[in-house]
Scaffold this active site. Sequence first.
Site, PDB file in Angstrom:
ATOM      1  N   GLY A 134      -9.519   7.342   8.797  1.00 43.20           N
ATOM      2  CA  GLY A 134      -9.674   7.318   7.352  1.00 43.20           C
ATOM      3  C   GLY A 134      -9.222   8.583   6.663  1.00 43.20           C
ATOM      4  N   ASP A 137      -3.769   7.907  -1.518  1.00 44.54           N
ATOM      5  CA  ASP A 137      -3.444   8.594  -0.268  1.00 44.54           C
ATOM      6  C   ASP A 137      -2.086   9.275  -0.339  1.00 44.54           C
ATOM      7  OD1 ASP A 137      -5.808   7.493   0.512  1.00 44.54           O
ATOM      8  OD2 ASP A 137      -4.942   6.141   2.000  1.00 44.54           O
TER       9      ASP A 137
END
Length: 366
Positions: free
Chosen positions: A127, A172
């Site tokens: 993650g 991200d």
Amino acid sequence: MSDRAVPGDDRADDRRAREAVAATGPTVRAMAPGRVNLIGDHTDHTGGLVLPMAIDLATTVTGVRTGNRVVLRSADEPEPAVVPLDVGDPTRVSPPWARYVAGVVAELRPTEGFEGTVSTTVPIGAGLSSSAALEVAVALVLGADGADVLALAQLGRRAEQRASGVPCGIMDQLASVAGRDGHALLIDCHALTVAPVALPDDVEVVVVDSGEARALSGSAYAERVAQCALAEAVIGPLRLAAPGAEVAIDDTVVRARARHVLTENARVRLAAEALAARDPAMVGAAMAQSHASLRDDFAVSTAVLDTLVGRLGAAPGVYGARLTGAGFGGCAVALCTPGALDRWGPERSWRVRPSPGARVEGPARG
């Protein structure tokens, strides 16, 4: 690289391949960091607010531009990524990690191939955006414009979506590209603006691995995105709605999903203001509330993550902790006083610092 494989044993062949690449021409090298999200999860795909930071764990791609395909080898993977420049459907590429390379090739459509190696210090499947770091680094060595931060992040997001089939937001890739030394990033995922927020010198950020590997392509991520869309059909864009607006939604599950997004956006604003005001206790309280919301309203935590976050939150010197990223496993993040978690165990942990974003470190002579 969200599907981790057992490292291969054929190191001699890999060494010979690297030597052959080095002998063919100027070396191009690009580095892209992973990221940890301090607060603001499952808000980016609705155009909301997030507060991540690029970290000093990164993926590096090194090699030469040559040929009509992209060939990358990694010590972390038993099979190389071999992707033709005219690749069609990235989801049909094998091995699984090569799909992220294929997604970049399909989006960028370079006129020249590449041969080289991949190395990474970003834990895979934890993650911390290992796939985004790979996508950005590959795009840079293939000639993407690193000066256009937003375009590079958008390319990486499209590549991720094509490779994984997951309707992810832009957090991200944008955090990896736009990282700033010593700063977290307050990102508005609708306006696509990035505001650096300094991290005080008297706090540390520690990431702790729950031990539950995370792969979004096999999770309920897409279902959560669809549920947010159902909520927006009732109350309008969640990024514009205030906490409490979700009461107009009849479906109890959809209402809970919306409640998380609305309250999480508010918590991100609060945490960014508290961080700027050097109030880590307030940031920590927002992080704890965020985890509870991700657990209860968005239902993306796990029993293992809940136990880990509880232990971290009770540790002396910890201001707050929460799961980080999309959930369904992966890591927790803690904000603490320096050294507070130096002896943490038995889980793996990393003290990370906010770091600069992606960059091309070549071309240079190999």
